[in-house]
Design a protein around this motif. Structure first.
Motif, short mmCIF file in Angstrom:
data_model
loop_
_atom_site.label_atom_id
_atom_site.label_comp_id
_atom_site.label_asym_id
_atom_site.label_seq_id
_atom_site.Cartn_x
_atom_site.Cartn_y
_atom_site.Cartn_z
N VAL A 76 0.82 -1.22 0.00
CA VAL A 76 0.00 0.00 0.00
C VAL A 76 0.86 1.28 0.00
O VAL A 76 0.62 2.19 -0.79
CB VAL A 76 -1.02 -0.01 1.17
N PRO A 77 1.91 1.36 0.86
CA PRO A 77 2.73 2.57 0.81
C PRO A 77 3.35 2.79 -0.57
O PRO A 77 3.52 3.93 -1.01
CB PRO A 77 3.82 2.32 1.86
N MET A 85 7.53 14.00 0.18
CA MET A 85 7.17 15.22 0.90
C MET A 85 6.95 14.95 2.38
O MET A 85 7.30 15.77 3.23
CB MET A 85 5.89 15.80 0.32
N ALA A 86 6.37 13.79 2.66
CA ALA A 86 6.13 13.43 4.06
C ALA A 86 7.44 13.45 4.84
O ALA A 86 7.47 13.88 6.00
CB ALA A 86 5.48 12.05 4.14
N TRP A 87 8.53 13.03 4.20
CA TRP A 87 9.82 13.04 4.88
C TRP A 87 10.31 14.44 5.14
O TRP A 87 11.01 14.69 6.11
CB TRP A 87 10.85 12.22 4.09
N LEU A 137 8.54 -2.77 10.77
CA LEU A 137 8.85 -2.09 9.51
C LEU A 137 7.59 -1.51 8.88
O LEU A 137 7.60 -0.41 8.33
CB LEU A 137 9.54 -3.06 8.55
N ILE A 138 6.50 -2.29 8.97
CA ILE A 138 5.22 -1.79 8.44
C ILE A 138 4.84 -0.48 9.13
O ILE A 138 4.43 0.49 8.49
CB ILE A 138 4.11 -2.85 8.63
N ALA A 139 5.02 -0.45 10.45
CA ALA A 139 4.69 0.76 11.21
C ALA A 139 5.52 1.93 10.70
O ALA A 139 5.00 3.03 10.47
CB ALA A 139 4.92 0.53 12.69
N LEU A 140 6.82 1.70 10.48
CA LEU A 140 7.68 2.76 9.96
C LEU A 140 7.25 3.22 8.58
O LEU A 140 7.29 4.40 8.26
CB LEU A 140 9.14 2.27 9.90
N PRO A 187 5.03 8.03 7.85
CA PRO A 187 4.97 9.28 7.09
C PRO A 187 3.60 9.51 6.45
O PRO A 187 3.14 10.65 6.36
CB PRO A 187 6.03 9.08 6.01
N ILE A 188 2.95 8.42 6.05
CA ILE A 188 1.63 8.57 5.43
C ILE A 188 0.62 9.03 6.48
O ILE A 188 -0.22 9.90 6.23
CB ILE A 188 1.20 7.23 4.78
N ALA A 189 0.74 8.45 7.68
CA ALA A 189 -0.13 8.86 8.78
C ALA A 189 0.08 10.34 9.08
O ALA A 189 -0.87 11.08 9.35
CB ALA A 189 0.16 8.01 10.01
#
Lengths: 285, 259
Positions: free
Chosen positions: A109-110, A120-122, B17-20, B24-26
Motif C-alpha cells: 500500500v505505501p 514530501m512526508a519526509w 517495519l510496516i509501522a515505519l 509518514p503517510i499517517a
C-alpha cells in the motif's frame, strides 16, 4: 494467409511509429544536441558538430565526482533496502502462512501511494519545525531544532531507502517462493541446523531474487532527481539535478545534453551488467 | 517442521517495519486535519476546514482535473499500443521481434530525467508548446512497458488452439482477433489501463519538464510547496487522491484475480 500478414502490419506500425517518434527520435536529437557548440539558432538548423561540450565535461572533475557520488548513494540505498527487505520477504514466504496475501498487500500500500507525497512526508518529518524536531523539543531532549536532519545527502538516502523497501521485497519473495520445501526437509534430515540450512540452502537459492532486487533499485536511483530536489537541497543534489539545472535555470542545453548522454550510457552499461548477472527471462516468468 | 516454529522475531520485524512505512503517510493524514499550517507537536487542534477550503479552491481542483484527463488519455493510448506489441510477441514470429521488445521495454530503463530532456528538445524542435498534450505523450511512453507486460502475461496463458478453431470454422484473422482474442484478454487490458492510469496520475519527473501553463496535480503541488499556508489544502486533496489511487489499484488487482 493474407489477412494474417495484413493484421501484422496493422499491429506493428502504430507502436513502432509512436515509439520511434516519441522515444527514439528524441534520444537521437538529444545525442545530436550534445555535439553543438551553443544554444544559438533554431533547434533543427544545421550546425557543425563539435566535441566542445564533452571536452569541457571531461576537463572538469566536478561532474564525474557528482556522478560517482550519485552511484555511491544509489549503491548504499540498494544495499540497505535489499538487506532490510530480505527478512520481510522471508517472513512472507515461509512464516506468514495463509495470511501471506494480506500481509503482502499491507506492505505494498505505501508503494502505491503517491511518490511525491511520500517524499514530501519526509520533508515534514525531518524539517526544522517538522515532526522529529518538534517532538524532541517537546520532550525536552533538545532545545534548538536539529538542522542537520534535512537538506543533505543523508536525508536523500534515508528517504530513498524508505521509498524502495516495499518494492525490493517483491523479487526476493518471488525467488523464495520458488524454493522446493523438500530441500529443507532433506537438509534437516542430513542434520543441518536451521542456521546452517539458511546459509547453505535458502540464501544461495534466493540469490537471483536478491540480485534482481538490488539492480531494480540501483539503476533507477543513479538517475534520481526528484527526491534530492525535495529533501536534498543544494548540499544533497545528485547527478540528475545538474542535468535538470542545465535545462531549466542555466539554459545550457548542449552541455545538459552531453551530461544526459553520459547518464544514458552509464545506465545502459549498468543494465548490460545486470542482465549478465540476473537472468531476465526467469524474472518475467 | 521447525520452519514453522518461533515466528515471533520475524513477525515483530515485519510489523515494526510496516509501522515505519506507514508513519509518514499517517503524518500526511494528520497534517490534513491539523488546525495549524505547520505540523509541529503538540497539535493545536483538529479541523476539517482544509477539506472545506479545498472545494472552494479552483486552481487545486483544476490541477487534479488535468491529472485525471492526462492519465485517462495516456493510459488508453498506452494500453492500445501495449496490446498491439503483446499480440505481436505472443502470436507472430518475425525477425525484428527482439528489437521491438527491447524498444518497448527500454522506457522502463532510461532515466526519467534523460527521457524528459530528450522530449523537451523534440517539442521545441517542432515548435510544439508545452501543454497537457506533451505530458500525456511522455506518459504513454513510460506506461507502455507496464501495459505490454500485463497483456503478454494473459496472452501466454491461453491456448492458441482457440484461435485456430475459430479460423477453421471460417473466421478470418481480424475477425478472430476481435471475436475471440479481444474478449479473452479484455480483463488484462482493463488491468493494464488502470496500472497505466496510476503510473501517469502520480508521475512528476517527466511532467515537471513537459508541463506548460496548465499543471498536473503533482506539478502544481510542487509549485505550491513554498507557500506554507496553502500546504494543508494541497495535502487534504492529496489524501483524497491517495484514497482514490488505492481504490483503483485494488480494482486492478481484483480484475486480474477474477480471471
Amino acid at each position: 494467409m493474407l489477412d494474417r500478414r495484413a493484421t501484422f502490419w496493422v499491429l506493428y506500425l502504430p507502436p513502432l511509429l509512436w515509439l520511434g517518434a516519441f522515444f527514439v527520435v528524441p534520444l537521437i536529437l538529444m545525442a545530436a544536441f550534445s555535439f553543438r557548440a551553443d544554444m544559438r539558432g533554431e533547434v533543427l538548423q544545421w550546425w557543425t558538430p563539435t566535441l566542445k561540450q564533452y571536452a569541457g565535461l571531461f576537463a572538469a572533475g566536478s561532474y564525474w565526482r557528482l556522478l560517482g557520488i550519485s552511484a555511491f548513494m544509489a549503491l548504499i540505498v540498494a544495499l540497505i533496502s535489499t538487506a532490510l527487505a530480505y527478512p520481510i520477504a522471508y517472513f512472507l514466504a515461509f512464516r506468514a502462512g495463509r495470511r501471506a496475501g494480506f500481509y503482502l498487500v499491507l506492505l505494498l500500500v505505501p508503494f502505491w501511494t503517491s511518490y511525491l507525497l511520500r517524499v514530501m512526508a519526509w520533508k515534514f518529518m525531518l524539517g526544522s519545525n517538522g515532526v522529529i524536531n518538534s517532538f524532541l523539543m517537546y520532550t525536552g531532549l533538545i532545545h534548538e531544532p536539529l538542522t542537520a536532519l534535512l537538506y543533505n545527502r543523508n536525508a536523500v538516502v534515508l528517504t530513498l531507502i524508505y521509498v524502495w523497501i516495499p518494492f525490493v521485497a517483491l523479487p526476493i519473495f518471488a525467488a523464495l517462493q520458488r524454493i522446493d520445501l523438500a530441500l529443507f526437509e532433506a537438509a534437516a534430515d542430513l542434520g543441518a541446523t536451521p542456521f546452517r540450512r539458511f546459509w547453505r540452502v535458502t540464501f544461495p537459492l534466493s540469490l537471483p531474487g536478491v540480485f534482481a532486487a538490488f539492480f531494480m533499485v540501483f539503476i533507477p536511483t543513479v538517475g534520481e532527481y526528484v527526491t534530492p530536489l525535495l529533501v536534498g537541497g543544494s548540499r544533497g543534489s545528485m547527478y540528475g539535478n545538474i542535468v535538470q539545472d542545465f535545462f531549466t535555470k542555466a539554459a545550457n542545453w548542449p552541455l545538459g545534453s552531453a551530461l544526459s548522454m553520459i547518464m544514458l550510457i552509464a545506465t545502459l552499461a549498468l543494465v548490460a551488467l545486470a542482465v549478465r548477472i540476473v537472468d531476465l527471462r526467469r524474472l518475467i516468468e | 517442521m521447525s520452519t514453522r516454529r518461533a515466528p515471533s522475531r520475524l513477525t515483530g520485524y515485519y510489523f515494526g517495519l510496516i509501522a515505519l512505512l506507514y508513519l509518514p503517510i499517517a503524518i500526511l493524514f494528520v497534517f490534513s486535519i491539523n488546525a495549524n499550517t505547520t505540523l509541529s507537536f503538540p497539535l493545536r487542534g483538529l479541523t476539517l476546514g482544509w477539506y472545506k477550503n479545498l472545494l472552494e479552491s479552483g486552481a487545486v481542483l483544476r490541477a487534479a482535473r488535468n491529472s485525471l484527463v492526462v492519465a485517462a488519455g495516456s493510459s488508453a493510448v498506452a494500453t492500445a499500443l501495449g496490446t498491439m506489441v503483446a499480440l505481436l510477441i505472443a502470436r507472430y514470429q518475425f525477425r525484428a521481434k527482439r528489437l521491438l521488445v527491447a524498444l518497448a521495454v527500454l522506457p522502463l530503463i532510461v532515466p526519467f530525467v534523460v527521457l524528459a530532456v530528450a522530449l523537451l528538445i523534440l517539442f521545441s524542435a517542432l515548435h510544439v508548446d508545452r501543454s497537457l498534450w506533451t505530458i500525456g505523450i511522455g506518459h504513454t511512453v513510460v506506461a507502455l512497458p507496464y501495459t505490454l507486460l500485463i497483456v503478454v502475461a494473459r496472452l501466454a496463458g491461453f491456448d492458441p488452439n482457440l484461435e485456430e478453431a475459430a479460423m477453421d470454422l471460417g473466421a478470418n484473422y481480424p475477425t478472430t482477433l476481435r471475436r475471440i482474442v479481444l474478449p479473452i484478454i479484455a480483463p488484462a487490458m482493463v488491468s493494464a489501463w488502470l496500472t497505466a492510469f496510476t503510473v501517469s496520475f502520480d508521475e512528476f519527473a517527466l511532467a515537471l519538464f513537459l508541463a506548460g501553463t496548465e499543471p498536473t496535480f503533482p506539478v502544481y503541488l510542487f509549485s505550491q510547496l513554498r507557500f506554507a499556508n496553502r500546504l494543508p489544502i494541497m495535502i487534504a486533496l492529496a489524501v483524497l487522491l491517495m484514497i482514490g489511487t488505492l481504490t483503483l489499484v485494488f480494482i486492478a488487482e481484483r480484475v486480474r484475480r477474477v480471471e
